[in-house]
Scaffold this active site. Sequence first.
Site, PDB file in Angstrom:
ATOM      1  N   GLY A  44       0.805  -1.231   0.000  1.00  0.00           N
ATOM      2  CA  GLY A  44       0.000   0.000   0.000  1.00  0.00           C
ATOM      3  C   GLY A  44       0.827   1.266   0.000  1.00  0.00           C
ATOM      4  N   LYS A  55      10.904   7.418   5.770  1.00  0.00           N
ATOM      5  CA  LYS A  55      11.816   7.180   6.898  1.00  0.00           C
ATOM      6  C   LYS A  55      13.219   6.842   6.425  1.00  0.00           C
ATOM      7  CE  LYS A  55       8.835   8.538   8.443  1.00  0.00           C
ATOM      8  NZ  LYS A  55       7.433   8.850   8.079  1.00  0.00           N
ATOM      9  N   GLY A 182       2.392  20.324   7.886  1.00  0.00           N
ATOM     10  CA  GLY A 182       1.935  19.146   8.637  1.00  0.00           C
ATOM     11  C   GLY A 182       2.997  18.060   8.614  1.00  0.00           C
ATOM     12  N   GLU A 203       2.422  27.701   5.783  1.00  0.00           N
ATOM     13  CA  GLU A 203       1.367  27.009   6.534  1.00  0.00           C
ATOM     14  C   GLU A 203       0.182  27.962   6.704  1.00  0.00           C
ATOM     15  OE1 GLU A 203       0.368  24.075   7.973  1.00  0.00           O
ATOM     16  OE2 GLU A 203      -1.246  25.214   8.909  1.00  0.00           O
ATOM     17  N   VAL A 237      -1.503  30.022  -0.289  1.00  0.00           N
ATOM     18  CA  VAL A 237      -1.140  30.083  -1.701  1.00  0.00           C
ATOM     19  C   VAL A 237      -2.436  30.312  -2.459  1.00  0.00           C
ATOM     20  CG1 VAL A 237      -0.209  28.808  -3.656  1.00  0.00           C
ATOM     21  CG2 VAL A 237       0.794  28.509  -1.377  1.00  0.00           C
ATOM     22  N   GLY A 271      -2.784  17.707   3.310  1.00  0.00           N
ATOM     23  CA  GLY A 271      -3.706  16.727   3.865  1.00  0.00           C
ATOM     24  C   GLY A 271      -4.074  15.653   2.858  1.00  0.00           C
ATOM     25  N   HIS A 444      19.670   3.616  33.195  1.00  0.00           N
ATOM     26  CA  HIS A 444      20.468   4.839  33.154  1.00  0.00           C
ATOM     27  C   HIS A 444      21.734   4.593  32.351  1.00  0.00           C
ATOM     28  CE1 HIS A 444      22.068   8.658  34.493  1.00  0.00           C
ATOM     29  NE2 HIS A 444      23.226   8.043  34.760  1.00  0.00           N
TER      30      HIS A 444
HETATM   31  P1  FAD Z   1      -3.049   2.352   2.141  1.00  0.00           P
HETATM   32  O1  FAD Z   1      -1.731   2.046   2.713  1.00  0.00           O
HETATM   33  O2  FAD Z   1      -3.265   3.680   1.535  1.00  0.00           O
HETATM   34  O3  FAD Z   1      -3.330   1.229   1.054  1.00  0.00           O
HETATM   35  C1  FAD Z   1      -4.464   1.270   0.254  1.00  0.00           C
HETATM   36  C2  FAD Z   1      -4.211   0.417  -0.974  1.00  0.00           C
HETATM   37  O4  FAD Z   1      -5.452   0.226  -1.645  1.00  0.00           O
HETATM   38  C3  FAD Z   1      -3.293   1.064  -1.996  1.00  0.00           C
HETATM   39  O5  FAD Z   1      -2.263   0.167  -2.336  1.00  0.00           O
HETATM   40  C4  FAD Z   1      -4.209   1.322  -3.198  1.00  0.00           C
HETATM   41  O6  FAD Z   1      -3.532   1.158  -4.433  1.00  0.00           O
HETATM   42  C5  FAD Z   1      -5.237   0.223  -3.022  1.00  0.00           C
HETATM   43  N1  FAD Z   1      -6.516   0.510  -3.670  1.00  0.00           N
HETATM   44  C6  FAD Z   1      -7.286   1.604  -3.555  1.00  0.00           C
HETATM   45  N2  FAD Z   1      -8.405   1.482  -4.283  1.00  0.00           N
HETATM   46  C7  FAD Z   1      -8.346   0.265  -4.870  1.00  0.00           C
HETATM   47  C8  FAD Z   1      -9.204  -0.454  -5.745  1.00  0.00           C
HETATM   48  N3  FAD Z   1     -10.361   0.053  -6.152  1.00  0.00           N
HETATM   49  N4  FAD Z   1      -8.821  -1.681  -6.168  1.00  0.00           N
HETATM   50  C9  FAD Z   1      -7.641  -2.218  -5.768  1.00  0.00           C
HETATM   51  N5  FAD Z   1      -6.799  -1.577  -4.923  1.00  0.00           N
HETATM   52  C10 FAD Z   1      -7.143  -0.361  -4.499  1.00  0.00           C
HETATM   53  N6  FAD Z   1       1.653   6.709   8.761  1.00  0.00           N
HETATM   54  C11 FAD Z   1       2.297   6.319   9.874  1.00  0.00           C
HETATM   55  O7  FAD Z   1       1.684   5.717  10.759  1.00  0.00           O
HETATM   56  N7  FAD Z   1       3.631   6.582  10.039  1.00  0.00           N
HETATM   57  C12 FAD Z   1       4.346   7.231   9.108  1.00  0.00           C
HETATM   58  O8  FAD Z   1       5.544   7.451   9.301  1.00  0.00           O
HETATM   59  C13 FAD Z   1       3.692   7.660   7.917  1.00  0.00           C
HETATM   60  N8  FAD Z   1       4.369   8.311   6.954  1.00  0.00           N
HETATM   61  C14 FAD Z   1       3.721   8.661   5.805  1.00  0.00           C
HETATM   62  C15 FAD Z   1       4.431   9.328   4.825  1.00  0.00           C
HETATM   63  C16 FAD Z   1       3.818   9.703   3.647  1.00  0.00           C
HETATM   64  C17 FAD Z   1       4.601  10.425   2.583  1.00  0.00           C
HETATM   65  C18 FAD Z   1       2.444   9.388   3.456  1.00  0.00           C
HETATM   66  C19 FAD Z   1       1.758   9.757   2.183  1.00  0.00           C
HETATM   67  C20 FAD Z   1       1.727   8.732   4.439  1.00  0.00           C
HETATM   68  C21 FAD Z   1       2.352   8.369   5.617  1.00  0.00           C
HETATM   69  N9  FAD Z   1       1.668   7.725   6.647  1.00  0.00           N
HETATM   70  C22 FAD Z   1       2.318   7.361   7.784  1.00  0.00           C
HETATM   71  C23 FAD Z   1       0.244   7.383   6.531  1.00  0.00           C
HETATM   72  C24 FAD Z   1       0.096   5.913   6.144  1.00  0.00           C
HETATM   73  O9  FAD Z   1       0.754   5.687   4.909  1.00  0.00           O
HETATM   74  C25 FAD Z   1      -1.367   5.537   6.037  1.00  0.00           C
HETATM   75  O10 FAD Z   1      -2.044   5.866   7.233  1.00  0.00           O
HETATM   76  C26 FAD Z   1      -1.535   4.053   5.787  1.00  0.00           C
HETATM   77  O11 FAD Z   1      -0.851   3.644   4.625  1.00  0.00           O
HETATM   78  C27 FAD Z   1      -3.007   3.696   5.665  1.00  0.00           C
HETATM   79  O12 FAD Z   1      -3.122   2.326   5.441  1.00  0.00           O
HETATM   80  P2  FAD Z   1      -4.381   1.711   4.685  1.00  0.00           P
HETATM   81  O13 FAD Z   1      -4.201   0.232   4.802  1.00  0.00           O
HETATM   82  O14 FAD Z   1      -5.616   2.311   5.191  1.00  0.00           O
HETATM   83  O15 FAD Z   1      -4.254   2.158   3.170  1.00  0.00           O
HETATM   84  P1  NAD Z   2      -1.510  17.192   7.560  1.00  0.00           P
HETATM   85  O1  NAD Z   2      -2.949  17.254   7.866  1.00  0.00           O
HETATM   86  O2  NAD Z   2      -0.594  16.578   8.534  1.00  0.00           O
HETATM   87  O3  NAD Z   2      -0.946  18.649   7.307  1.00  0.00           O
HETATM   88  C1  NAD Z   2      -1.495  19.506   6.363  1.00  0.00           C
HETATM   89  C2  NAD Z   2      -1.106  20.912   6.732  1.00  0.00           C
HETATM   90  O4  NAD Z   2      -1.401  21.759   5.652  1.00  0.00           O
HETATM   91  C3  NAD Z   2      -1.850  21.436   7.944  1.00  0.00           C
HETATM   92  O5  NAD Z   2      -0.927  22.040   8.805  1.00  0.00           O
HETATM   93  C4  NAD Z   2      -2.820  22.440   7.340  1.00  0.00           C
HETATM   94  O6  NAD Z   2      -3.142  23.494   8.223  1.00  0.00           O
HETATM   95  C5  NAD Z   2      -2.050  22.917   6.149  1.00  0.00           C
HETATM   96  N1  NAD Z   2      -2.842  23.447   5.042  1.00  0.00           N
HETATM   97  C6  NAD Z   2      -4.059  23.047   4.627  1.00  0.00           C
HETATM   98  N2  NAD Z   2      -4.427  23.731   3.530  1.00  0.00           N
HETATM   99  C7  NAD Z   2      -3.423  24.582   3.250  1.00  0.00           C
HETATM  100  C8  NAD Z   2      -3.204  25.556   2.241  1.00  0.00           C
HETATM  101  N3  NAD Z   2      -4.087  25.768   1.279  1.00  0.00           N
HETATM  102  N4  NAD Z   2      -2.050  26.256   2.260  1.00  0.00           N
HETATM  103  C9  NAD Z   2      -1.127  26.026   3.235  1.00  0.00           C
HETATM  104  N5  NAD Z   2      -1.283  25.126   4.191  1.00  0.00           N
HETATM  105  C10 NAD Z   2      -2.412  24.408   4.214  1.00  0.00           C
HETATM  106  O7  NAD Z   2      -1.417  16.483   6.123  1.00  0.00           O
HETATM  107  P2  NAD Z   2      -0.165  15.940   5.286  1.00  0.00           P
HETATM  108  O8  NAD Z   2       1.106  16.483   5.812  1.00  0.00           O
HETATM  109  O9  NAD Z   2      -0.523  16.139   3.877  1.00  0.00           O
HETATM  110  O10 NAD Z   2      -0.222  14.412   5.619  1.00  0.00           O
HETATM  111  C11 NAD Z   2      -1.400  13.670   5.373  1.00  0.00           C
HETATM  112  C12 NAD Z   2      -1.599  12.623   6.408  1.00  0.00           C
HETATM  113  O11 NAD Z   2      -0.697  11.550   6.183  1.00  0.00           O
HETATM  114  C13 NAD Z   2      -1.299  13.082   7.825  1.00  0.00           C
HETATM  115  O12 NAD Z   2      -2.397  13.737   8.422  1.00  0.00           O
HETATM  116  C14 NAD Z   2      -1.014  11.788   8.502  1.00  0.00           C
HETATM  117  O13 NAD Z   2      -2.232  11.186   8.854  1.00  0.00           O
HETATM  118  C15 NAD Z   2      -0.331  10.984   7.412  1.00  0.00           C
HETATM  119  N6  NAD Z   2       1.135  11.038   7.580  1.00  0.00           N
HETATM  120  C16 NAD Z   2       1.674  10.582   8.731  1.00  0.00           C
HETATM  121  C17 NAD Z   2       3.033  10.624   8.923  1.00  0.00           C
HETATM  122  C18 NAD Z   2       3.595  10.102  10.203  1.00  0.00           C
HETATM  123  O14 NAD Z   2       2.890   9.397  10.908  1.00  0.00           O
HETATM  124  N7  NAD Z   2       4.837  10.407  10.543  1.00  0.00           N
HETATM  125  C19 NAD Z   2       3.860  11.159   7.965  1.00  0.00           C
HETATM  126  C20 NAD Z   2       3.292  11.645   6.789  1.00  0.00           C
HETATM  127  C21 NAD Z   2       1.918  11.561   6.621  1.00  0.00           C
END
Ligand code: FAD
Ligand code: NAD
Length: 470
Positions: A44, A55, A182, A203, A237, A271, A444
Site C-alpha cells: 500500500g 523514513k 503538517g 502554513e 497560496v 492533507g 540509566h
Molecule cells: P493504504 O496504505 O493507503 O493502502 C491502500 C491500498 O489500496 C493502496 O495500495 C491502493 O492502491 C489500493 N486501492 C485503492 N483502491 C483500490 C481499488 N479500487 N482496487 C484495488 N486496490 C485499491 N503513517 C504512519 O503511521 N507513520 C508514518 O511514518 C507515515 N508516513 C507517511 C508518509 C507519507 C509520505 C504518506 C503519504 C503517508 C504516511 N503515513 C504514515 C500514513 C500511512 O501511509 C497511512 O495511514 C496508511 O498507509 C493507511 O493504510 P491503509 O491500509 O488504510 O491504506
Molecule cells: P496534515 O494534515 O498533517 O498537514 C497539512 C497541513 O497543511 C496542515 O498544517 C494544514 O493546516 C495545512 N494546510 C491546509 N491547507 C493549506 C493551504 N491551502 N495552504 C497552506 N497550508 C495548508 O497532512 P499531510 O502532511 O498532507 O499528511 C497527510 C496525512 O498523512 C497526515 O495527516 C497523517 O495522517 C499521514 N502522515 C503521517 C506521517 C507520520 O505518521 N509520521 C507522515 C506523513 C503523513
Amino acid sequence: AMAEPKVSDLLIIGAGPGGYAAAFLAADKGMSVTLVDAGERPGGTCLHVGCIPSKALLHAAKLITDSREAHTWGLKFTPPQIDLLALRKQEFAIIDTLGKNLAELCQRRKVEYLARRASFVDSRTVQLDDGSRRSFRYCILATGSLPARPAALALDHPRVMDSTAALRLDEVPGSLLVVGGGYIGLELGYVYAALGSQVTVVELTDGLLPGVDRDLVRPLQARLATLCHRIWLNTKVVRMEPAGAQVRVTLEGAEVSEQTPTYDRVLVAVGRRPNTEGLGLERTRVQLDARGFVCVDERRRTTEEHIYAIGDVAGEPMLAHKATFEAKVAVRAIAGEAAVFDAQAIPAVVFTDPEIAWCGLTETEAKRQQREVRVSRFPWAASGRALTLGRPEGLTKLIVDPDTERLLGVGIVGPGAGEMIAEGVLAIEMGATATDLALTIHPHPTLSETVAEAAEALHGTATHLYRPRR
Ligand code: FAD
Ligand code: NAD
C-alpha cells in the site's frame, strides 16, 4: 453463460497496512482470503510511497545534519557528496525487500493476491480490471487515502509534486516551496533541506503541526528555522503558474516578504482524503460521512452488514498502526469474536529531527474540552543522556487526571521520541498512574528516564530537578 465467480470467505480491497494485516490474520484463522490491490505487490501507500521511503530518506538526512553538528565533539567532516542515484537505490531496495517479504507471507499463508483494481458490481460481487469477477461472504474495504489538492494548488506541472513525486527524488532542487506545515511537509521539507535545497514552508494556520501542543513543536520549529530558508505561518497560496522552468506562486499572508516568489519545485502537502472513487460503492449500502470517510461502527462494520472498512478510508487519524489495529478488530468481529475498537491511546510520531511523539490526551485538547488536568514537564536539559547526545532542547510531558493521577496523555519531543512513546501508550492502556511510572526502574543513562522523572516531578521531587518546597 458466464461461469459463477469464485467465492472467498473474505475479500479485501487494498493491501496496505490495514488490508494485508487483515488478510494475514484471517488466513491464520482458517478463512479463505483474496487480497486485491492495484499495486504489483502488497504494502500500500505505507510501504511503497509513504512511511517506509520517507523514513529511509529521513535517516539519510539525519546522517547529514548530525555530521554537520559533529564539530561540537571535535569532529570535522567535509560536506557530503550526495550521490542521488545511490540514495534512491537504497530507498527502493528497502521497499523491494519488504514488498517481496509481504508477497512471500501471502504465499505461505495461502492468501490469494490479485494485482488488480476492484469495484463493486453489487454488494456480493466485485469486478476486477481484467473483467473477471469475484464473490465473497465478507469484504473489507482498505483502500486508504489520496493527497488532497484544493483548486488553488491544482496546477498540473512536472515541478509541482505530491508526496509520491517528492519521494522519487528526481533531483535536489535549488529552491523548494513546501505548501503545508503538517506531517508530510515537515518530514519531506526536512529531507530536502538537509540534502541542500533552499526550503520555504508556508502554513495556512498560525502554527506548524496544528493541534499538537506548542511546547512540543517549539524545539522542532527552532531547528527548522536554522535548516529552512523561510517558514511563513498564516499564509495561503492563492495561485500557482508556470514561470519558465520554475513555478511562480502568489502568496497571501502577514509574514510574507515576497508576494509572487518563484521556486524550482513545489511540494503540495495539505492533507489527504479518503479513497472511495471508482469503487462502485453506490451499488452497495455502504454510506459515507460528510467528509467522505466510510461510516463504520465500533467493530468497523459499514452500513452494509457483511462489508467492513478499516484504515485511512474509515476515518482519522490516518496512520498505519491505526489501520493495522482496526484490521485485527474487523477480522475478529467477522470471525464472530467479541471485538471492538477500544484503544485508549493512539500514538502519533513526526519523524523529523527532533522527533515529536504524543499519545492519548494532549494539553491542547484538554483545554478545548475545558477538562481539568495536571501537566508535568521534564526538560531534557536535566537529562544526562540528552546532554551526551547534544540535545538539551527536548521535553517530556505527562498529562494526568488531577483526582486519580491516572495517566491520560504523554508528549515527547527529542531524538528517539517515536520509540519512547510506546511506554506511554502501554501505561495508558494499563491504566497506570504517575506513581506507577515513578516506581518503575528505568535504565540509566537513557532518555526513557525522563518519563519516570516527569512522573516524580508531579509529586514535587524529581532527582535531577530542583523545586523549592511549597
Ligand atoms: P493504504 O496504505 O493507503 O493502502 C491502500 C491500498 O489500496 C493502496 O495500495 C491502493 O492502491 C489500493 N486501492 C485503492 N483502491 C483500490 C481499488 N479500487 N482496487 C484495488 N486496490 C485499491 N503513517 C504512519 O503511521 N507513520 C508514518 O511514518 C507515515 N508516513 C507517511 C508518509 C507519507 C509520505 C504518506 C503519504 C503517508 C504516511 N503515513 C504514515 C500514513 C500511512 O501511509 C497511512 O495511514 C496508511 O498507509 C493507511 O493504510 P491503509 O491500509 O488504510 O491504506
Ligand atoms: P496534515 O494534515 O498533517 O498537514 C497539512 C497541513 O497543511 C496542515 O498544517 C494544514 O493546516 C495545512 N494546510 C491546509 N491547507 C493549506 C493551504 N491551502 N495552504 C497552506 N497550508 C495548508 O497532512 P499531510 O502532511 O498532507 O499528511 C497527510 C496525512 O498523512 C497526515 O495527516 C497523517 O495522517 C499521514 N502522515 C503521517 C506521517 C507520520 O505518521 N509520521 C507522515 C506523513 C503523513
